[in-house]
Design an enzyme around this catalytic site. Sequence first.
Site, short mmCIF file in Angstrom:
data_model
loop_
_atom_site.label_atom_id
_atom_site.label_comp_id
_atom_site.label_asym_id
_atom_site.label_seq_id
_atom_site.Cartn_x
_atom_site.Cartn_y
_atom_site.Cartn_z
N TYR A 90 56.71 47.39 33.03
CA TYR A 90 55.26 47.59 33.05
C TYR A 90 54.97 48.94 32.39
O TYR A 90 54.98 49.99 33.05
CB TYR A 90 54.74 47.62 34.48
CG TYR A 90 54.72 46.31 35.22
CD1 TYR A 90 55.03 45.10 34.59
CD2 TYR A 90 54.39 46.26 36.57
CE1 TYR A 90 55.01 43.91 35.29
CE2 TYR A 90 54.35 45.07 37.28
CZ TYR A 90 54.67 43.89 36.64
OH TYR A 90 54.65 42.72 37.34
N GLY A 251 43.83 38.81 32.08
CA GLY A 251 42.85 38.91 33.15
C GLY A 251 41.99 37.66 33.24
O GLY A 251 42.15 36.71 32.48
N THR A 253 39.32 35.18 32.57
CA THR A 253 38.53 34.96 31.37
C THR A 253 37.66 33.70 31.45
O THR A 253 36.62 33.63 30.80
CB THR A 253 39.44 34.83 30.14
OG1 THR A 253 40.42 33.80 30.38
CG2 THR A 253 40.17 36.13 29.86
#
Length: 327
Positions: A90, A251, A253
């Site tokens: 990450y 994310g 959408t």
Amino acid sequence: MTRDTTRHAPATASSAAPTPGTAAPTASASGTWTLGDLTVHRVGFGAMRLPQTGEALIANAVPRDRDQAIAVLRRAVELGVNHIDTAAFYFSPLRSANELINSALAPSGRYPDDLVITTKVGPARDAAGAWATHARTPEALRAQVEENLRQLGRDHLDVVNLRVVGTDSIAERFGALAALREAGLIRHLGLSNVTPEHLEEARRIAPVVCVQNMYGIGVRPEYAEFVRRCGELGIAFVPFYAIAAAGQDSGATAAEPAELLAVARAHDASPAQVRIAWTLHQGPHLLAIPGTGDLAHLEANVAAGALKLSAEELTLLDAVHHRPAAG
């Protein structure tokens, strides 16, 4: 060990929005679960979105403001979050989730005593952010464990999930992590992106405390039996992309279903809060790890642990969950 897996509704306020003049709900409102011998609140925090703004896990991601990211982590702990999910892969240019966690939460070299940090190994990215060869050998997996230790400033990792791609045997890989657990570098083991067959294979090698798979309203309804089985075994089921759904790394959408929006309006809550609450209602062993780099979103995510859905609302959302995908 068998635990009750009937639907769990936190006995707290029915609205995720705090009453004026009262304190915002904290993560304790979501209840607790144990990962092995480690007790965590059921609403935690996922660090994937922390190093960048916009899409995660891409080479040219836009780094997030460092002070903003550190403020979010510290506020999460202030709100009672004591379960943080992270990984060495990450990162964005200039920002690493593990380094941010270390800097924000252990500035003097000591983390909060009750904080549980879960990481994962398997996926690999090179220094430029491009995806590299997945770690499949004991040597490569040990190197990833040691990298997480270094970045987090720890002498052991609380929980390490083996992230799996494909359906082939995981015996050698999980066995390598089990050996590191015996050596004291890892306290507990989990699995990510796995099948029920993977879970049974792993359990023959070492105890498994959690399964982290993609799951949420309208996502993988076929996992119902797998989720139930984890509860019977006392294993936490930890959905990822529970808010983003099909949006995954990008994310949320897609437009929300009308039924979900109606439930949200009834509770003066956001659709994301309803998605988190639905996750927690699937059983006391479900843990939520919503991620964000925004303070307001963080507080809303934590407050969702206090959102109590009625039986009628759960039936309505279940119908959405099992609705065939369009097209």
